[in-house]
Scaffold this motif. Structure first.
Motif, PDB file in Angstrom:
ATOM      1  N   UNK A  55       0.947  -5.286   9.245  1.00 55.77           N
ATOM      2  CA  UNK A  55       0.757  -5.276   7.784  1.00 55.77           C
ATOM      3  C   UNK A  55      -0.545  -5.946   7.348  1.00 55.77           C
ATOM      4  N   UNK A  56      -0.908  -7.042   8.035  1.00 55.97           N
ATOM      5  CA  UNK A  56      -2.138  -7.734   7.627  1.00 55.97           C
ATOM      6  C   UNK A  56      -3.394  -6.995   8.051  1.00 55.97           C
ATOM      7  N   UNK A  57      -3.275  -6.293   9.153  1.00 57.84           N
ATOM      8  CA  UNK A  57      -4.431  -5.509   9.573  1.00 57.84           C
ATOM      9  C   UNK A  57      -4.711  -4.440   8.511  1.00 57.84           C
ATOM     10  N   UNK A  58      -3.646  -3.844   8.017  1.00 60.28           N
ATOM     11  CA  UNK A  58      -3.786  -2.854   6.951  1.00 60.28           C
ATOM     12  C   UNK A  58      -4.391  -3.509   5.711  1.00 60.28           C
ATOM     13  N   UNK A 407       1.072  -3.879  -4.867  1.00 61.72           N
ATOM     14  CA  UNK A 407       1.321  -2.495  -5.222  1.00 61.72           C
ATOM     15  C   UNK A 407      -0.005  -1.737  -5.345  1.00 61.72           C
ATOM     16  N   UNK A 408      -0.927  -2.393  -6.047  1.00 63.18           N
ATOM     17  CA  UNK A 408      -2.221  -1.772  -6.275  1.00 63.18           C
ATOM     18  C   UNK A 408      -2.939  -1.557  -4.933  1.00 63.18           C
ATOM     19  N   UNK A 409      -2.872  -2.568  -4.075  1.00 62.53           N
ATOM     20  CA  UNK A 409      -3.523  -2.447  -2.775  1.00 62.53           C
ATOM     21  C   UNK A 409      -2.846  -1.353  -1.956  1.00 62.53           C
ATOM     22  N   UNK A 410      -1.528  -1.291  -2.067  1.00 60.63           N
ATOM     23  CA  UNK A 410      -0.806  -0.291  -1.286  1.00 60.63           C
ATOM     24  C   UNK A 410      -1.215   1.111  -1.742  1.00 60.63           C
ATOM     25  N   UNK A 411      -1.307   1.284  -3.039  1.00 58.82           N
ATOM     26  CA  UNK A 411      -1.702   2.611  -3.529  1.00 58.82           C
ATOM     27  C   UNK A 411      -3.101   2.980  -3.042  1.00 58.82           C
ATOM     28  N   UNK A 412      -3.976   1.980  -3.047  1.00 61.91           N
ATOM     29  CA  UNK A 412      -5.336   2.270  -2.576  1.00 61.91           C
ATOM     30  C   UNK A 412      -5.325   2.659  -1.107  1.00 61.91           C
ATOM     31  N   UNK A 413      -4.635   1.847  -0.310  1.00 64.45           N
ATOM     32  CA  UNK A 413      -4.593   2.104   1.127  1.00 64.45           C
ATOM     33  C   UNK A 413      -4.005   3.491   1.387  1.00 64.45           C
ATOM     34  N   UNK A 414      -2.927   3.799   0.690  1.00 61.13           N
ATOM     35  CA  UNK A 414      -2.298   5.097   0.900  1.00 61.13           C
ATOM     36  C   UNK A 414      -3.223   6.250   0.528  1.00 61.13           C
ATOM     37  N   UNK A 415      -4.028   6.022  -0.497  1.00 57.72           N
ATOM     38  CA  UNK A 415      -4.929   7.101  -0.898  1.00 57.72           C
ATOM     39  C   UNK A 415      -5.992   7.340   0.170  1.00 57.72           C
ATOM     40  N   UNK A 416      -6.148   6.388   1.088  1.00 56.41           N
ATOM     41  CA  UNK A 416      -7.163   6.502   2.128  1.00 56.41           C
ATOM     42  C   UNK A 416      -6.561   6.825   3.489  1.00 56.41           C
ATOM     43  N   UNK A 417      -5.274   7.164   3.529  1.00 52.07           N
ATOM     44  CA  UNK A 417      -4.634   7.239   4.839  1.00 52.07           C
ATOM     45  C   UNK A 417      -3.894   8.529   5.070  1.00 52.07           C
ATOM     46  N   UNK A 418      -3.760   8.838   6.366  1.00 56.02           N
ATOM     47  CA  UNK A 418      -3.040  10.060   6.726  1.00 56.02           C
ATOM     48  C   UNK A 418      -1.551   9.904   6.498  1.00 56.02           C
ATOM     49  N   UNK A 419      -1.030   8.735   6.823  1.00 57.12           N
ATOM     50  CA  UNK A 419       0.361   8.521   6.403  1.00 57.12           C
ATOM     51  C   UNK A 419       0.483   7.222   5.630  1.00 57.12           C
ATOM     52  N   UNK A 420       1.531   7.158   4.790  1.00 53.33           N
ATOM     53  CA  UNK A 420       1.569   6.089   3.786  1.00 53.33           C
ATOM     54  C   UNK A 420       2.427   4.923   4.212  1.00 53.33           C
ATOM     55  N   UNK A 421       2.072   3.750   3.711  1.00 55.29           N
ATOM     56  CA  UNK A 421       2.988   2.623   3.868  1.00 55.29           C
ATOM     57  C   UNK A 421       3.895   2.617   2.646  1.00 55.29           C
ATOM     58  N   UNK A 422       5.085   2.055   2.829  1.00 54.30           N
ATOM     59  CA  UNK A 422       6.042   2.061   1.720  1.00 54.30           C
ATOM     60  C   UNK A 422       6.431   0.645   1.320  1.00 54.30           C
ATOM     61  N   UNK A 423       7.598   0.548   0.709  1.00 57.36           N
ATOM     62  CA  UNK A 423       8.036  -0.751   0.176  1.00 57.36           C
ATOM     63  C   UNK A 423       8.052  -1.864   1.216  1.00 57.36           C
TER      64      UNK A 423
END
Ligand code: PHE
Length: 487
Positions: A55-58, A407-423
């Protein structure tokens, strides 16, 4: 300033793997594991890997990429007054690279000794002779010529590798990642087939669950994961910032994390196989055959090498070449992390910064090349990792989790990734990891109040440990206050 960029996704992945995989996997992991109960530690390590490591690497890749900056710059962009936190990460990285290069110097010396066969049948003795180790930190002994020479060579090699920034790094890592993997496999095969190896492997792979009740084991596991993943040093934030805009984060973080952990596991197989062999020869139990400190691999691997059926000098050289190639990309990533921080703030050329960092780190490490140096190295490593690293990671979790918003960071990361992280990601970053880390720091403070680390004199613990730990936020603050000079 236009940021330096990786040439390709492979270059990024290899460079990050190169940073992550280093002496941490084959030098640090085995002795920390050995000192913390073998199998029990392995289990704690796995838990730490999934709840905090990945998680921290992400988080770090995401932060660097989103803010397009080094650690201080990224924290500055979250909130101006937070810049010092980023400097803290960089300073911890800087102190670590000072002693990291000392271990590289030992490797150089062992590589040479493999040719001249200087360790013969007793690597333990050779290690003591090389380091000239004294009985305690206040007995400095004399300066060790070969160690300081090795240190100099290490720094020359590091500076050459990063001469042209991300572009050279992207090429060098093809060699510094692929060669050591191949060599490691050879050593694992020999290590696990030594007579008696099975005893060592049992110790490594059978968890003693009662040990999991000791916070010390968990603390060691978390710090080892951060150290090994290069998390909390500003390195992965800087590497994330070198990523082109349309790159993948989550997938790469998993690849990098799993490769790193896999390599540590392999390193452990070789070392514990060799420990089993030592136990077989000496008739002592595995947990007592050799002292479980930073000298461990310098005793166990030579034993594997002396037991190879042929070409021992060649394998000896190859082994230490492997350690060096593993180490060098980690060491230069640390320098890159520092350089990125400095360059984001002050208009200085890449070369000037790299050379200054190298000179400074070389100078600061000179006391470590004395006979008493290894004691100091042990103390500094302990405090830098158990307090410095853990606090920085805790700060990262809190700042991104609550101030910036996970949440904001997660949305950003997901927008840059092939698969998404969730809750689960938010929960680990905001709740689980911070609670665990707070608890671990508290336990470590209590333990240190009760007795000094490793039985070292309190004075030495104060100078090498507490003082350095206190200096870090203070210097971070001062660096923040110095005026920015933009390009
Ligand atoms: N991860 C490296 C290793 O395992 C060490 C390192 C720490 C490198 C921090 C860069 C930053 O050896």
């Amino acid at each position: 300033m236009l940021r330096d960029r990786w040439d390709s996704r492979t270059a990024f992945v290899l460079a990050s793997i190169g940073s992550a995989i280093g002496l941490g996997n084959v030098w640090r992991f085995p002795y920390v594991c050995y000192a913390n109960g073998g199998g029990a530690f392995l289990l704690a390590y796995l838990v730490a890997l999934f709840i905090a490591g990945i998680p921290l690497l992400i988080l770090e890749f995401g932060l660097g990429h989103k803010m397009n900056g080094s650690a201080p710059q990224s924290f500055f962009k979250v909130k101006k007054s937070y810049e010092w936190m980023g400097w803290m990460a960089i300073l911890v990285g800087f102190f670590i690279v000072c002693y990291y290069a000392i271990i590289m110097s030992y490797c150089f010396n062992y590589g040479i000794a493999a040719v001249t066969q200087a360790w013969g049948n007793n690597p333990q003795e050779y290690f003591d002779k090389l380091t000239g180790i004294t009985s305690g930190p206040f007995e400095m002994g004399s300066i060790r010529g070969p160690v300081i020479m090795g240190l100099l060579l290490s720094w020359i090699a590091i500076v050459l590798c990063i001469w042209k920034g991300a572009k050279t790094v992207g090429k060098v890592v093809y060699f510094t990642v692929l060669i050591p993997w191949f060599l490691l496999i050879v050593f694992v095969v020999r290590g696990v087939t030594l007579p008696g190896a099975i005893q060592g492997l049992n110790y490594y792979l059978t968890p003693d669950f009662s040990k999991l009740l000791e916070p010390q084991v968990w603390l060691a596991a978390f710090t080892q994961v951060f150290f090994s993943f290069s998390i909390g040093f500003g390195v992965m934030i800087a590497y994330g910032s070198f990523l082109p805009r349309d790159s993948d984060i989550v997938n790469n973080a998993f690849i990098i994390g799993l490769c790193d952990a896999g390599t540590a596991f392999l390193g452990g197989l070789a070392v514990f196989g060799a420990l089993g062999y030592h136990s077989f020869i000496t008739g002592k139990p595995v947990e007592a055959v050799v002292s479980a400190g930073p000298g461990l691999v310098f005793v166990t691997y030579p034993a594997i090498i002396s037991n190879l059926p042929f070409w021992q000098p060649l394998f000896g050289v190859l082994f230490f070449l492997m350690l060096l190639t593993l180490a060098i990309d980690s060491a230069f990533s640390l320098v890159e992390g520092v350089a990125a921080g400095v360059q984001d703030k002050w208009k200085l050329s890449h070369r000037t910064v790299n050379i200054s960092v190298a000179l400074l780190a070389f100078g600061l490490a000179i006391p470590l090349t004395f006979g008493g140096g290894l004691h100091w190295l042990d103390i500094v490593d302990r405090f830098m990792t158990q307090f410095g690293l853990i606090s920085i990671v805790l700060i990262e979790c809190l700042v991104i989790g609550y101030i910036y918003g996970s949440r904001k960071m997660k949305e950003y990361v997901n927008s840059q990734s092939e698969f998404s992280v969730r809750g689960w990601w938010d929960i680990f970053i905001k709740v689980v990891t911070p609670i665990v880390l707070l608890f671990l720091i508290a336990m470590e403070v209590i333990a240190r109040v009760k007795s000094s680390y490793g039985g070292y004199p309190r004075g030495a613990e104060f100078i090498g440990g507490w003082l350095v730990v206190i200096l870090i936020p203070v210097v971070g603050f001062i660096l923040m206050k110095i005026k920015r000079v933009e390009a």
